[in-house]
Design a protein around this motif. Structure first.
Motif, PDB file in Angstrom:
ATOM      1  N   THR A 258       1.295  10.484   4.846  1.00 39.97           N
ATOM      2  CA  THR A 258       2.935  11.163   5.214  1.00 39.97           C
ATOM      3  C   THR A 258       3.578  11.543   6.249  1.00 39.97           C
ATOM      4  O   THR A 258       4.232  10.748   6.889  1.00 39.97           O
ATOM      5  CB  THR A 258       2.522  12.206   4.508  1.00 39.97           C
ATOM      6  OG1 THR A 258       1.610  12.456   3.521  1.00 39.97           O
ATOM      7  CG2 THR A 258       4.024  12.430   3.640  1.00 39.97           C
TER       8      THR A 258
ATOM      9  N   VAL B 190       4.892  16.438  -0.719  1.00 37.79           N
ATOM     10  CA  VAL B 190       4.044  15.862  -1.432  1.00 37.79           C
ATOM     11  C   VAL B 190       2.737  16.544  -2.212  1.00 37.79           C
ATOM     12  O   VAL B 190       2.844  17.589  -2.157  1.00 37.79           O
ATOM     13  CB  VAL B 190       2.429  15.517   0.116  1.00 37.79           C
ATOM     14  CG1 VAL B 190       0.892  14.923  -0.995  1.00 37.79           C
ATOM     15  CG2 VAL B 190       3.236  15.093   1.524  1.00 37.79           C
TER      16      VAL B 190
ATOM     17  N   THR C 188      -0.843  17.905   4.829  1.00 41.10           N
ATOM     18  CA  THR C 188      -0.716  17.012   4.083  1.00 41.10           C
ATOM     19  C   THR C 188      -2.037  15.305   4.451  1.00 41.10           C
ATOM     20  O   THR C 188      -3.037  16.004   5.795  1.00 41.10           O
ATOM     21  CB  THR C 188       0.193  15.888   3.627  1.00 41.10           C
ATOM     22  OG1 THR C 188      -0.262  14.990   2.839  1.00 41.10           O
ATOM     23  CG2 THR C 188       0.946  15.480   5.025  1.00 41.10           C
ATOM     24  N   TYR C 189      -2.009  14.526   3.651  1.00 38.51           N
ATOM     25  CA  TYR C 189      -2.736  13.282   4.662  1.00 38.51           C
ATOM     26  C   TYR C 189      -2.179  12.789   5.566  1.00 38.51           C
ATOM     27  O   TYR C 189      -1.199  12.659   5.298  1.00 38.51           O
ATOM     28  CB  TYR C 189      -3.422  12.616   3.299  1.00 38.51           C
ATOM     29  CG  TYR C 189      -3.729  10.925   3.664  1.00 38.51           C
ATOM     30  CD1 TYR C 189      -5.670  11.403   4.620  1.00 38.51           C
ATOM     31  CD2 TYR C 189      -3.879   9.648   3.582  1.00 38.51           C
ATOM     32  CE1 TYR C 189      -6.143  10.433   5.329  1.00 38.51           C
ATOM     33  CE2 TYR C 189      -4.214   9.154   4.170  1.00 38.51           C
ATOM     34  CZ  TYR C 189      -5.458   9.298   5.239  1.00 38.51           C
ATOM     35  OH  TYR C 189      -6.034   7.710   5.811  1.00 38.51           O
TER      36      TYR C 189
ATOM     37  N   ASN D 148       0.285  -1.535  -0.261  1.00 35.47           N
ATOM     38  CA  ASN D 148       0.174   0.109  -0.053  1.00 35.47           C
ATOM     39  C   ASN D 148       1.026   1.093   0.002  1.00 35.47           C
ATOM     40  O   ASN D 148       2.178   1.005   0.195  1.00 35.47           O
ATOM     41  CB  ASN D 148      -1.036  -0.538   1.156  1.00 35.47           C
ATOM     42  CG  ASN D 148       0.141   0.066   2.614  1.00 35.47           C
ATOM     43  OD1 ASN D 148       0.939   0.696   3.088  1.00 35.47           O
ATOM     44  ND2 ASN D 148      -0.213  -1.562   3.022  1.00 35.47           N
ATOM     45  N   GLY D 149       0.210   2.934  -0.239  1.00 34.13           N
ATOM     46  CA  GLY D 149       0.902   3.435   0.010  1.00 34.13           C
ATOM     47  C   GLY D 149       1.835   3.876   1.174  1.00 34.13           C
ATOM     48  O   GLY D 149       3.179   4.427   1.192  1.00 34.13           O
TER      49      GLY D 149
HETATM   50  C1  LIG Z   1      -3.931   7.458  -0.162  1.00 33.04           C
HETATM   51  C2  LIG Z   1      -2.376   8.777   0.378  1.00 33.04           C
HETATM   52  C3  LIG Z   1      -1.023   7.324   1.185  1.00 33.04           C
HETATM   53  C4  LIG Z   1      -2.025   7.159   1.798  1.00 33.04           C
HETATM   54  O1  LIG Z   1      -1.855   5.372   0.653  1.00 33.04           O
HETATM   55  P1  LIG Z   1      -2.476   4.022   1.064  1.00 33.04           P
HETATM   56  O2  LIG Z   1      -2.510   3.206   0.208  1.00 33.04           O
HETATM   57  O3  LIG Z   1      -3.806   3.817   1.137  1.00 33.04           O
HETATM   58  O4  LIG Z   1      -1.648   3.712   1.901  1.00 33.04           O
HETATM   59  C5  LIG Z   1      -0.050   8.769   1.567  1.00 33.04           C
HETATM   60  N1  LIG Z   1      -0.640  10.244   1.291  1.00 33.04           N
HETATM   61  C6  LIG Z   1      -1.127  10.393   0.265  1.00 33.04           C
HETATM   62  C7  LIG Z   1      -1.028  11.803   0.537  1.00 33.04           C
HETATM   63  C8  LIG Z   1      -2.351  10.081  -0.291  1.00 33.04           C
HETATM   64  O5  LIG Z   1      -3.463  10.829  -0.676  1.00 33.04           O
END
Ligand SMILES: *Cc1c(COP(=O)(O)O)cnc(C)c1O
Length: 358
Positions: free
Chosen positions: A79, A121, A75-76, A49-50
């Motif tokens: 980060t 970001v 940011t979300y 995942n991200g």
């Molecule tokens: C969605 C997102 C993430 C995290 O990604 P996941 O796959 O949901 O863990 C990190 N940073 C930003 C800016 C995002 O929009």
């Protein structure tokens, strides 16, 4: 989006089903190559995942306890969580209120002897001013890890995001511009050693069965998601141009309303328009009025990370990061998706005009 590519996606999923190879096989290899080409980078490593993409990139760059990492204040939270996960401390830097992106002119004031890295970001799909950020980072001996989760398809001065820094983490969460049908993410980098190291980290610290050289993790992009992502990647350029057209229509329709701030782009920035975010002091009233007409909107994000209970230990009270707090109180994301028609944009824009002209 999904209805139009249903047959292609199901065919790819059947191919994986029948192959009986579900983890770290040919689909991941093919997708990693295709995604590297798309981003004009040398290496992609698919992960779970991200958030894990960002955390593994930081860990592979030896960032850990005692280190400070500069992150945007608006940011979300993922980060920041990536920095916390490796044991380092996120140090917020306020954004440029016009673009909502990290303001390079504020970086210097945030540096301490412990600063090791910057995490720009590319928020809402708009690339940060990466050439300036890279110059500053190199002057001060800092690493750069881009958070490219929202900006697949964006570029700055013609160069795709995800290839400016030492590494970049991205997310293929279903609602991202390039979304899988579950959780998935990737690291991109031009550094071959780093890519190899992250390939070990994602798979129990092992490059060879039953031989573990590192204390690794389990964070792998799976074959099914990689197969779906290959299909969707082929459509991403067309989807991105649709997003650009939709954003242009919104801007055309909404220009000139006093009290409504439209998205502004830095010179050289070509946005992937993950979101079309407007700002208004009457955000909640506008959102309610649109909802009453069946128009759904969202707020990205109503509470900045430093005001979340999870970060209470940083001791940053309300008012500590006024730009992030103001953006959180005033931002509204309008409906935007590939396949949306001009008529729908006009309907939304007219509803907004009525709100302001009443
Ligand atoms: C969605 C997102 C993430 C995290 O990604 P996941 O796959 O949901 O863990 C990190 N940073 C930003 C800016 C995002 O929009």
């Amino acid at each position: 989006m999904h209805a139009a590519i249903r047959d292609e996606v199901l065919e790819a999923m059947c191919r994986v089903y029948d192959s009986q190879w579900y983890i770290l096989g040919p689909e991941v290899v093919h997708f990693e190559q295709a995604y590297s080409d798309f981003n004009q980078v040398k290496h992609t490593v698919g992960v779970g995942n991200g958030l894990e993409a960002l955390a593994l990139a930081l860990r592979a760059l030896s960032i850990g306890p005692g280190d400070e990492v500069l992150v945007p204040s608006n940011t979300y939270i993922a980060t920041w969580l990536a920095v916390s996960q490796v044991g380092a401390t996120p140090v917020p830097v306020e954004p440029d209120p016009a673009t909502s992106n990290l303001d390079p002119t504020r970086i210097k004031a945030a540096l301490t002897p412990r600063t090791r890295a910057i995490m720009p970001v590319h928020l809402y799909g708009q690339p940060c001013r990466m050439p300036e950020i890279m110059v500053l980072a190199r002057q001060h001996g800092l690493l750069v890890v881009e958070d490219n989760a929202q900006a697949q398809g964006a570029s700055f001065n013609g160069q795709p995001t995800g290839g400016f820094g030492d590494a970049s983490g991205t997310s293929f969460y279903p609602t991202k511009n390039l979304g899988s049908l579950g959780d998935a993410g990737a690291i991109t980098t031009n550094n071959a050693d780093l890519a190899e190291y992250i390939k070990l980290l994602r798979n129990y610290g092992s490059g060879q069965k039953n031989h573990h050289t590192l204390l690794g993790y389990n964070s792998r992009l799976d074959e099914l998601q990689a197969a779906v992502l290959q299909v969707k990647l082929r459509h991403l350029a067309a989807w991105t141009s649709q997003r650009r057209q939709l954003a242009a229509w919104y801007t055309e329709q909404l220009t000139g309303l006093s009290g409504l701030q439209l998205p502004a782009l830095a010179a050289g920035a070509e946005s992937a328009w993950h979101l079309y975010v407007v700002h208004t002091a009457r955000r909640d009233a506008l959102q309610q009025q649109l909802a009453a007409q069946g128009i759904g909107t969202l707020v990205h994000y109503p509470v900045p990370p430093h005001r979340q209970p999870a970060y209470a230990h940083l001791g940053l009270p309300a008012g500590a990061l006024p730009i992030a707090e103001e953006l959180a109180a005033t931002s509204l994301s309008l409906p935007l998706w590939p396949g949306m028609t001009e008529a729908t944009v006009v309907t939304v824009a007219q509803a907004i005009r009525r709100f302001y002209e009443r």
